[in-house]
Design an enzyme around this catalytic site. Structure first.
Site, PDB file in Angstrom:
ATOM      1  N   GLU A   1     -10.276  12.443   7.091  1.00 56.04           N
ATOM      2  CA  GLU A   1     -10.139  13.776   6.507  1.00 56.04           C
ATOM      3  C   GLU A   1     -11.489  14.490   6.417  1.00 56.04           C
ATOM      4  OE1 GLU A   1      -7.854  11.475   3.478  1.00 56.04           O
ATOM      5  OE2 GLU A   1      -7.198  13.486   2.901  1.00 56.04           O
TER       6      GLU A   1
ATOM      7  N   LYS B   1      -4.753  -2.036  10.017  1.00 56.09           N
ATOM      8  CA  LYS B   1      -5.066  -2.200   8.597  1.00 56.09           C
ATOM      9  C   LYS B   1      -5.310  -3.656   8.204  1.00 56.09           C
ATOM     10  CE  LYS B   1      -3.779   2.074   7.163  1.00 56.09           C
ATOM     11  NZ  LYS B   1      -4.512   2.935   6.223  1.00 56.09           N
TER      12      LYS B   1
ATOM     13  N   GLN C   1      -4.233   2.007  14.904  1.00 49.95           N
ATOM     14  CA  GLN C   1      -3.091   2.443  14.099  1.00 49.95           C
ATOM     15  C   GLN C   1      -2.248   3.490  14.831  1.00 49.95           C
ATOM     16  OE1 GLN C   1      -4.402   4.008  10.327  1.00 49.95           O
ATOM     17  NE2 GLN C   1      -2.361   4.671   9.702  1.00 49.95           N
TER      18      GLN C   1
ATOM     19  N   GLU D   1      -9.156   3.882  -2.531  1.00 48.99           N
ATOM     20  CA  GLU D   1      -7.887   3.742  -3.248  1.00 48.99           C
ATOM     21  C   GLU D   1      -8.114   3.065  -4.599  1.00 48.99           C
ATOM     22  OE1 GLU D   1      -4.698   2.111  -0.992  1.00 48.99           O
ATOM     23  OE2 GLU D   1      -5.360   2.993   0.906  1.00 48.99           O
TER      24      GLU D   1
ATOM     25  N   GLU E   1     -10.522   3.927   3.359  1.00 50.11           N
ATOM     26  CA  GLU E   1      -9.622   4.671   2.487  1.00 50.11           C
ATOM     27  C   GLU E   1      -9.973   4.278   1.056  1.00 50.11           C
ATOM     28  OE1 GLU E   1      -5.487   4.215   3.728  1.00 50.11           O
ATOM     29  OE2 GLU E   1      -5.820   5.778   5.236  1.00 50.11           O
TER      30      GLU E   1
ATOM     31  N   ARG F   1      -8.315   3.669  13.052  1.00 50.55           N
ATOM     32  CA  ARG F   1      -7.386   4.776  13.316  1.00 50.55           C
ATOM     33  C   ARG F   1      -6.839   4.766  14.727  1.00 50.55           C
ATOM     34  NH1 ARG F   1      -6.053   5.974   8.294  1.00 50.55           N
ATOM     35  NH2 ARG F   1      -7.840   6.566   7.031  1.00 50.55           N
TER      36      ARG F   1
ATOM     37  N   HIS G   1      -3.904  14.023   0.462  1.00 49.32           N
ATOM     38  CA  HIS G   1      -4.142  13.136   1.602  1.00 49.32           C
ATOM     39  C   HIS G   1      -2.996  13.228   2.606  1.00 49.32           C
ATOM     40  CE1 HIS G   1      -5.151   9.654   4.008  1.00 49.32           C
ATOM     41  NE2 HIS G   1      -3.999   9.079   3.699  1.00 49.32           N
TER      42      HIS G   1
ATOM     43  N   ASP H   1       0.850  -1.184   0.000  1.00 48.65           N
ATOM     44  CA  ASP H   1       0.000   0.000   0.000  1.00 48.65           C
ATOM     45  C   ASP H   1       0.891   1.242   0.000  1.00 48.65           C
ATOM     46  OD1 ASP H   1      -2.397   1.341   0.006  1.00 48.65           O
ATOM     47  OD2 ASP H   1      -2.624   1.296   2.183  1.00 48.65           O
TER      48      ASP H   1
ATOM     49  N   ASP I   1      -9.232   0.342   1.740  1.00 45.38           N
ATOM     50  CA  ASP I   1      -8.269  -0.033   2.773  1.00 45.38           C
ATOM     51  C   ASP I   1      -8.867   0.326   4.130  1.00 45.38           C
ATOM     52  OD1 ASP I   1      -5.918  -0.608   4.176  1.00 45.38           O
ATOM     53  OD2 ASP I   1      -5.092   1.387   3.804  1.00 45.38           O
TER      54      ASP I   1
ATOM     55  N   THR J   1      -9.111  -5.760   3.652  1.00 46.72           N
ATOM     56  CA  THR J   1      -8.938  -4.833   2.531  1.00 46.72           C
ATOM     57  C   THR J   1      -9.872  -5.334   1.426  1.00 46.72           C
ATOM     58  OG1 THR J   1      -6.603  -4.551   3.112  1.00 46.72           O
ATOM     59  CG2 THR J   1      -7.276  -3.859   0.895  1.00 46.72           C
TER      60      THR J   1
END
Lengths: 428, 428
Positions: free
Chosen positions: A376, A271, A258, A219, A217, A255, A151, A144, A251, A275
Site C-alpha cells: 500500500e 505467507k 501470492q 498486524e 503486514e 506478493r 487495507h 489470519d 505477516d 510470521t
C-alpha cells in the site's frame, strides 16, 4: 541451570534501593529500578519466555528492563498457580483461564509494588539485557483475518482499479483463512527471502526464483487461553473468557508468489514461510484503558456478530524500516473487532485450543502515512516512497523491519513489545 | 490400567494354535488368528492408538482383527525403539525417521510371522472388538490440496459453466491451502451440521442458519514424520525420508458457507468444523506394491516439481452413503503426486513438523461413478442421484458416510482402514 543463589549475587547490586513505599490507598509504585513511569510499569506486565545462557527457557513477566522469573517467584511465595510456570512455555498458564489470570496479575502488582516484598522477590529479577527471548507459547492453529476497511479497500483499488474496491462479503463477515502455525517465529528471528513460482502479468508461463515483491503486514495477534469444545459456538460476549492477550505480529508476504497461487483457495506459500510475533504477550487486563468504540459498521452485522460499546482497541503502531518510521497505522480504525473474529471463527462449531492465534490482518488507517504494508505504501510498487534518501518499494535483502505497539494504560502509555526481523538473501 | 497378566488370561484363549511355521526362505505367514489372507496381513501392519475400557490410550499395530500393544511387546523384546511407544500417540515414533520405521517393521514381521515368537507376543494382542480407537497422532499443521484434474474440472464446470474449467495456475502447481488442525477427528466421530452465513445467489444479503449443502470430500492424507528446518526445501526425491504413511480422510464441507466466504482468501468456516481421518496410519512401506506412474503431466512442471516413475499410488476408494456404495474414486487418476505436494509446500522454506498432515483434495476419476463429493455426484445439486430408492443431493441429518480404501500389497490387497461419520442435526 545456574544455581539460584548464584544468580541472586549476580543481580542484587543492579536493583535500586530508592523506590518509595506506597501510601495506603495510593496506586502502587514499583520498586523495580527504572520501571515506574516506563512503558513497562505495573499497569502493563506482559508475559514471555526467556533463557539465560546455557539454561532452559523459563516463563517470565516483564517489568521495566527486567524479567521476573515466575517459577521461583511463585513457588517462593507459595502461589497456588506456581505449577503453571514450570514449563518453558506459557501454555499451561494460558489454559488456566481468566480467574487464574486475574489472580496472578493481582499477585504480581502486589509483590512488585510493595517495598516489603522486595527482598524476597528481587532475587528472581533478571536484567533483560542478559536473556534471550523465545516464542512465548506453542501455537496451535493460526488464523489470519482481513479486518481493516482501509487495507481491504486499498488492496481492491491496487489490484482491481476499475471495480468496486470491497468484495460483496466484506462488510458482512470478518474474512479470514488459516495460516501455517509451524512457521510462527519470535521477534528477532531472521527471515530468509522465499523462493517460489510467480508469473508476470504479460508472461504465458510461470518462473521459479526468489520473491521479488517481499512485503510486511503490520498486524495485531490475539492469543487464545481457555479452549472450547467441538460444536460449541463462542459468542462475542465470551471474548475475555477465552482470549488471554495480544501480540504484535508481522505477516511477511511474498506478493508475487501470492498473486499467482491464491485463486481459488487463498494465500498459501506467499505467507507460510514466516510470521513473526512479539516476545511479549500483553494480557487483555492491561488493555482495559485502551478500549474504544468501533468506528461503526454499516450494514449492522448478523446477530451472532454484534458487539457492544468499546469493542475496539486504541493501539498505536509504528512501522520502522531501517531505522526510519515509514507508517503509523492506528488499530482504532479497524472495522471488525477481535470479539467478532472469535465469534465468527467458532460459529460453525470449530473448537478452540490453548495457543490458538488469530490476527487482525494488515492494520491500515485512512491516511497515506497510516498504511501497514509496503504494497500500500508503494501503491503496488508503482509509487516508490523514500527511506534514508533512497526510493523504495518492496523489501531488499538486509532490510530490517521493526513494528512497535503502544497503548494507553492505567498510569501512562504501555508498550506491547516490538516485532523485529531482518531479511536474509534467498538460499542459493 | 489392567495388569498385564490379567489381560493375557482374557485373551489367550482367542488366538488360534493352528498357524503353520513358515518354511525357510518362504514369505512369513502370520500365526495371528484370521490375519493371513485378510486385508490386514503381514504386508500391511498399519499403526494406530487404542484404549481398553478405563485405560489410557496406547500405541498399537493392527494385524487381522487384533491390535498388537506395542509398548509391552517392544519392551519385552528389548527393542531399541521401545521407548518410542510409551506415549499415547504415534508422534515420537513418527519423529524417529525412516531407519527406525524400517527396523520396527522388520521386527513386527518377524515376531508376528514366527511361530517361535508366539508365546512371547500373544499376550500383547488385543481383539479389535474390545478397544476404542483414537486420533492416531497429534496433528501439527494441516494442508489440503486440490490434486484431481477431474475434480477441479468438475468444480469449474459446475460453478463457471461458460468459462475454461481449469484456472490458469492449476497445471503449474498443486494448489493448496491450510486447514484447521484442531478439528481433525478420528473415524467414528459424529459430525454436527455447522451453522454459518450463506447468501442465496438471488439475495441481496446473507442469512444465518444450518448449512443446507453439507458435503463430503473423499481424500487421502499424508502424515509427516521427520521434520525439516525453517528455510530448508524438501525435494520430491526426499518424500520417503519425511513422510511416514497415509490415512483415509473425509474433508467435510459446507458448500453454501464456502461459496459466500471464500473470495478472496479461500475456504475457512466451510471446512473448519471437522475433518475425519482413519484410525490407522498405513506406512509407505506397505504401499510399495501400489506405486504406479502418474497419468501424465502437461505441461512438464518446473524442475522443483519433477518426479520419476511410479510417483502415484493405485489406491481404490469406496464412498458409501447409508450402506450403499455411491462412488468408487481411483487414487491412481490423481494429477499431482504426494511428493510434488511436499516439495511445493516447502519450496518457500516452510518447515515441516512431526504430525503435519497434508491431503490430496477430493479424489475424482473421469467417470460419473468415480466422483468423490456429493457436489459432483449431484452436479451442484441440480442432478439428484438415488440412494436406497430416494433422490439425494447433499447430506441429510442422520446420514452415515463411510470411506473405504484398499490397495495392492505384497501378498494380496491391503486395507487402509475406513473413515466413518454420521451427521448430527445442527445445534439448536
Amino acid at each position: 541451570m545456574r544455581p539460584f543463589l548464584d544468580r541472586v549475587c549476580v543481580r542484587v547490586g543492579r536493583v535500586s534501593t530508592t523506590a518509595p513505599t506506597p501510601a495506603p490507598g495510593a496506586r502502587p509504585t514499583t520498586w523495580v529500578d527504572g520501571a515506574a513511569g516506563s512503558l513497562f510499569d505495573l499497569d502493563n506486565l506482559p508475559y514471555g519466555v526467556f533463557s539465560l545462557p546455557d539454561e532452559d527457557p523459563r516463563v517470565g513477566v516483564r517489568v521495566g528492563d527486567f524479567v521476573l522469573d515466575l517459577a521461583p517467584a511463585a513457588a517462593g511465595d507459595m502461589l497456588e498457580a506456581a505449577h503453571l510456570f514450570e514449563a518453558g512455555t506459557l501454555n499451561p498458564f494460558l489454559a488456566a483461564g481468566p480467574r487464574t489470570w486475574a489472580d496472578v496479575r493481582a499477585w504480581l502488582v502486589e509483590i512488585l509494588g510493595s517495598e516489603s516484598e522486595r527482598s524476597l522477590v528481587e532475587p528472581a529479577l533478571v536484567p533483560l539485557a542478559e536473556v534471550a527471548l523465545h516464542l512465548p507459547f506453542e501455537v496451535a492453529d493460526y488464523v489470519d483475518f482481513y479486518c481493516s476497511l482501509d487495507h481491504a479497500s486499498n488492496v481492491g483499488r491496487i489490484f482491481r482499479p476499475d471495480a468496486e474496491p470491497l468484495l460483496p462479503n466484506w462488510r458482512h463477515l470478518p474474512v479470514g483463512y488459516h495460516g501455517r502455525a509451524g512457521t510462527v517465529v519470535v521477534s528477532g528471528t531472521e527471515v530468509r527471502r522465499p523462493r517460489g513460482q510467480r508469473k508476470a502479468p504479460d508472461a504465458d508461463t510461470p518462473t521459479y526464483g526468489p520473491s521479488t515483491r517481499l512485503d510486511i503486514e503490520a498486524e495485531l495477534g490475539f492469543v487464545v487461553g481457555r479452549p472450547s469444545a467441538l460444536g460449541e459456538q463462542v459468542p462475542t460476549g465470551a471474548f475475555a473468557e477465552h482470549v488471554f492477550g495480544v501480540v504484535g505480529l508481522n505477516d511477511w508476504s511474498a506478493r508475487d508468489v501470492q498473486a499467482w497461487e491464491y485463486v481459488p483457495l487463498g494465500p498459501f506459500l506467499g505467507k507460510s514461510f514466516a510470521t513473526s510475533v512479539s516476545a511479549w504477550v500483553t494480557p487483555l487486563a492491561a488493555l482495559e484503558h485502551a478500549r474504544v468504540d468501533l468506528p461503526g459498521q454499516d450494514p449492522e452485522p448478523l446477530e451472532y456478530l454484534r458487539v457492544g460499546d468499546r469493542a475496539g482497541y486504541d493501539i498505536a503502531v509504528e512501522v520502522e524500516l531501517n531505522g526510519e518510521v515509514v507508517a503509523t497505522p492506528p488499530y482504532s480504525s479497524m472495522y471488525w473487532s477481535p470479539a467478532q473474529m472469535l465469534a465468527h471463527m467458532t460459529v460453525n462449531g470449530a473448537s478452540l485450543r490453548t495457543g490458538d492465534l488469530f490476527a487482525s490482518g494488515t492494520i491500515s488507517g485512512p491516511e497515506r502515512g497510516q498504511r501497514g504494508s509496503l504494497l500500500e505504501l508503494s501503491w503496488g510498487g508503482r509509487e516508490p516512497f523514500t527511506v534514508a534518501g533512497a526510493e523504495r518499494t518492496f523489501l531488499e535483502d538486509g532490510d530490517e523491519v521493526v513494528l512497535r505497539y503502544t497503548a494507553p494504560g492505567a498510569y501512562g502509555r504501555i508498550g506491547l513489545g516490538e516485532v523485529r526481523g531482518t531479511v536474509l538473501p534467498a538460499a542459493r
